[in-house]
Design a protein around this motif. Sequence first.
Motif, PDB file in Angstrom:
ATOM      1  N   ASP A  94     -27.534  90.688   6.335  1.00 14.05           N
ATOM      2  CA  ASP A  94     -29.200  89.780   6.317  1.00 14.05           C
ATOM      3  C   ASP A  94     -27.988  88.544   7.550  1.00 14.05           C
ATOM      4  OD1 ASP A  94     -30.664  87.187   6.844  1.00 14.05           O
ATOM      5  OD2 ASP A  94     -31.538  87.688   4.916  1.00 14.05           O
ATOM      6  N   PHE A  95     -28.436  88.689   8.836  1.00 13.55           N
ATOM      7  CA  PHE A  95     -27.174  87.242   9.323  1.00 13.55           C
ATOM      8  C   PHE A  95     -28.102  86.631  10.138  1.00 13.55           C
ATOM      9  CE2 PHE A  95     -24.591  91.633  10.558  1.00 13.55           C
ATOM     10  CZ  PHE A  95     -23.834  92.279   9.982  1.00 13.55           C
ATOM     11  N   THR A  96     -27.416  85.483   9.741  1.00 13.92           N
ATOM     12  CA  THR A  96     -28.613  84.234   9.991  1.00 13.92           C
ATOM     13  C   THR A  96     -27.475  83.112  10.350  1.00 13.92           C
ATOM     14  OG1 THR A  96     -29.490  83.493   8.736  1.00 13.92           O
ATOM     15  CG2 THR A  96     -29.731  81.730   9.158  1.00 13.92           C
ATOM     16  N   GLU A  97     -27.684  82.603  12.197  1.00 13.70           N
ATOM     17  CA  GLU A  97     -26.692  82.130  13.243  1.00 13.70           C
ATOM     18  C   GLU A  97     -27.920  80.453  13.263  1.00 13.70           C
ATOM     19  OE1 GLU A  97     -24.367  83.266  16.451  1.00 13.70           O
ATOM     20  OE2 GLU A  97     -25.618  84.748  15.939  1.00 13.70           O
ATOM     21  N   GLU A  98     -26.793  79.674  12.788  1.00 12.77           N
ATOM     22  CA  GLU A  98     -27.789  78.256  12.513  1.00 12.77           C
ATOM     23  C   GLU A  98     -26.580  77.241  14.066  1.00 12.77           C
ATOM     24  OE1 GLU A  98     -27.809  76.403   9.380  1.00 12.77           O
ATOM     25  OE2 GLU A  98     -28.778  78.283   8.203  1.00 12.77           O
ATOM     26  N   VAL A  99     -27.342  77.079  15.448  1.00 13.53           N
ATOM     27  CA  VAL A  99     -26.157  76.464  16.724  1.00 13.53           C
ATOM     28  C   VAL A  99     -26.972  75.045  16.747  1.00 13.53           C
ATOM     29  CG1 VAL A  99     -25.395  77.329  18.862  1.00 13.53           C
ATOM     30  CG2 VAL A  99     -25.401  79.264  16.997  1.00 13.53           C
ATOM     31  N   THR A 100     -26.483  74.314  17.111  1.00 11.50           N
ATOM     32  CA  THR A 100     -26.298  73.169  18.488  1.00 11.50           C
ATOM     33  C   THR A 100     -25.880  72.944  19.443  1.00 11.50           C
ATOM     34  OG1 THR A 100     -26.130  71.736  15.927  1.00 11.50           O
ATOM     35  CG2 THR A 100     -26.639  70.812  18.004  1.00 11.50           C
ATOM     36  N   ALA A 101     -26.652  73.146  20.479  1.00 10.44           N
ATOM     37  CA  ALA A 101     -26.038  72.865  21.816  1.00 10.44           C
ATOM     38  C   ALA A 101     -25.517  71.779  21.622  1.00 10.44           C
ATOM     39  CB  ALA A 101     -26.844  73.341  22.927  1.00 10.44           C
ATOM     40  N   LYS A 102     -24.288  71.559  22.693  1.00 11.77           N
ATOM     41  CA  LYS A 102     -23.756  69.954  22.801  1.00 11.77           C
ATOM     42  C   LYS A 102     -24.337  69.756  24.215  1.00 11.77           C
ATOM     43  CE  LYS A 102     -19.128  70.767  20.747  1.00 11.77           C
ATOM     44  NZ  LYS A 102     -17.249  71.327  20.667  1.00 11.77           N
ATOM     45  N   LYS A 103     -24.556  70.959  25.288  1.00 13.79           N
ATOM     46  CA  LYS A 103     -25.213  69.921  26.323  1.00 13.79           C
ATOM     47  C   LYS A 103     -26.385  69.671  26.315  1.00 13.79           C
ATOM     48  CE  LYS A 103     -20.849  71.528  28.462  1.00 13.79           C
ATOM     49  NZ  LYS A 103     -20.084  72.566  29.011  1.00 13.79           N
ATOM     50  N   VAL A 104     -27.217  68.814  26.741  1.00 15.46           N
ATOM     51  CA  VAL A 104     -28.311  68.903  26.567  1.00 15.46           C
ATOM     52  C   VAL A 104     -29.431  69.880  27.137  1.00 15.46           C
ATOM     53  CG1 VAL A 104     -30.449  67.534  26.738  1.00 15.46           C
ATOM     54  CG2 VAL A 104     -28.343  66.615  26.173  1.00 15.46           C
ATOM     55  N   MET A 105     -28.925  70.101  29.061  1.00 15.19           N
ATOM     56  CA  MET A 105     -29.039  71.239  29.605  1.00 15.19           C
ATOM     57  C   MET A 105     -29.698  72.581  29.099  1.00 15.19           C
ATOM     58  SD  MET A 105     -26.678  72.040  32.569  1.00 15.19           S
ATOM     59  CE  MET A 105     -25.022  72.418  32.150  1.00 15.19           C
ATOM     60  N   MET A 106     -28.604  72.924  27.764  1.00 13.25           N
ATOM     61  CA  MET A 106     -28.506  74.114  27.220  1.00 13.25           C
ATOM     62  C   MET A 106     -29.104  74.447  26.185  1.00 13.25           C
ATOM     63  SD  MET A 106     -24.559  75.105  27.196  1.00 13.25           S
ATOM     64  CE  MET A 106     -24.550  76.577  27.593  1.00 13.25           C
ATOM     65  N   LYS A 107     -30.334  73.638  25.546  1.00 16.89           N
ATOM     66  CA  LYS A 107     -30.603  73.320  24.263  1.00 16.89           C
ATOM     67  C   LYS A 107     -32.195  73.885  24.338  1.00 16.89           C
ATOM     68  CE  LYS A 107     -28.958  69.201  22.239  1.00 16.89           C
ATOM     69  NZ  LYS A 107     -29.707  67.642  21.582  1.00 16.89           N
ATOM     70  N   PRO A 108     -33.109  73.938  25.612  1.00 21.07           N
ATOM     71  CA  PRO A 108     -33.678  75.023  25.497  1.00 21.07           C
ATOM     72  C   PRO A 108     -33.305  76.685  25.093  1.00 21.07           C
ATOM     73  CG  PRO A 108     -34.018  73.544  27.334  1.00 21.07           C
ATOM     74  CD  PRO A 108     -32.917  73.264  26.281  1.00 21.07           C
ATOM     75  N   PHE A 109     -32.215  77.390  25.450  1.00 20.73           N
ATOM     76  CA  PHE A 109     -31.776  78.468  25.676  1.00 20.73           C
ATOM     77  C   PHE A 109     -30.949  79.362  24.522  1.00 20.73           C
ATOM     78  CE2 PHE A 109     -31.951  76.320  30.102  1.00 20.73           C
ATOM     79  CZ  PHE A 109     -32.604  76.696  30.556  1.00 20.73           C
ATOM     80  N   VAL A 110     -30.642  78.126  23.487  1.00 21.07           N
ATOM     81  CA  VAL A 110     -29.554  78.274  22.993  1.00 21.07           C
ATOM     82  C   VAL A 110     -30.844  80.023  21.847  1.00 21.07           C
ATOM     83  CG1 VAL A 110     -28.502  77.762  20.783  1.00 21.07           C
ATOM     84  CG2 VAL A 110     -28.910  76.078  22.700  1.00 21.07           C
ATOM     85  N   LYS A 111     -31.456  79.354  21.417  1.00 19.70           N
ATOM     86  CA  LYS A 111     -32.467  80.345  20.552  1.00 19.70           C
ATOM     87  C   LYS A 111     -32.604  82.120  21.570  1.00 19.70           C
ATOM     88  CE  LYS A 111     -35.676  81.588  17.217  1.00 19.70           C
ATOM     89  NZ  LYS A 111     -35.174  81.368  16.106  1.00 19.70           N
ATOM     90  N   ALA A 112     -33.034  82.006  22.516  1.00 15.03           N
ATOM     91  CA  ALA A 112     -32.449  83.573  23.166  1.00 15.03           C
ATOM     92  C   ALA A 112     -31.879  83.941  23.216  1.00 15.03           C
ATOM     93  CB  ALA A 112     -33.751  82.918  24.424  1.00 15.03           C
ATOM     94  N   TYR A 113     -31.062  82.842  23.737  1.00 18.83           N
ATOM     95  CA  TYR A 113     -29.331  83.066  23.824  1.00 18.83           C
ATOM     96  C   TYR A 113     -28.522  83.603  22.187  1.00 18.83           C
ATOM     97  CZ  TYR A 113     -24.002  83.683  24.331  1.00 18.83           C
ATOM     98  OH  TYR A 113     -22.843  84.096  23.982  1.00 18.83           O
ATOM     99  N   LEU A 114     -28.980  83.448  21.549  1.00 18.83           N
ATOM    100  CA  LEU A 114     -28.878  84.017  19.899  1.00 18.83           C
ATOM    101  C   LEU A 114     -29.555  85.274  19.487  1.00 18.83           C
ATOM    102  CD1 LEU A 114     -29.037  80.679  17.623  1.00 18.83           C
ATOM    103  CD2 LEU A 114     -26.800  81.602  18.216  1.00 18.83           C
ATOM    104  N   LYS A 115     -30.633  85.103  20.154  1.00 18.47           N
ATOM    105  CA  LYS A 115     -31.420  86.512  19.636  1.00 18.47           C
ATOM    106  C   LYS A 115     -30.804  87.775  20.779  1.00 18.47           C
ATOM    107  CE  LYS A 115     -35.094  85.657  16.999  1.00 18.47           C
ATOM    108  NZ  LYS A 115     -34.601  85.898  16.106  1.00 18.47           N
TER     109      LYS A 115
END
Length: 131
Positions: A94-115
Amino acid sequence: MAVSNIKVTFSSNIQKVWETVTSLEEYSWRSDLSRIEIRDENQFVEYTKEGYATSFTITATEPCRRWEFDMENENMKGHWTGIFTEMDGKTEVDFTEEVTAKKVMMKPFVKAYLKKQQAAYVRDLTKALEG
């Protein structure tokens, strides 16, 4: 913050799964990495095939049960938790990642990238455990 979770059950015993996931010396099964640089017993750096570095600091280790670390690179910072459970000779991860993007322009793409990253990791791990 984006959170992504993946649960998978492998036919392998928990010791084999644990050793494969936590080994910093044997990472050839990872299709995304070119190398791992071990700094000390709690810190390491992973380099992608493109040369991109991510630093990791191990924050918890309970052999064959739990492995956790903080991670950071120029684009993000976050935390990863891996829970290992043995059931009838099989192993659930059971792997869980919690990530905060450092660049505002990347925030919308973080979850899809993690998946996408988690799916590739599980694909590689499946091949490593079956091989």
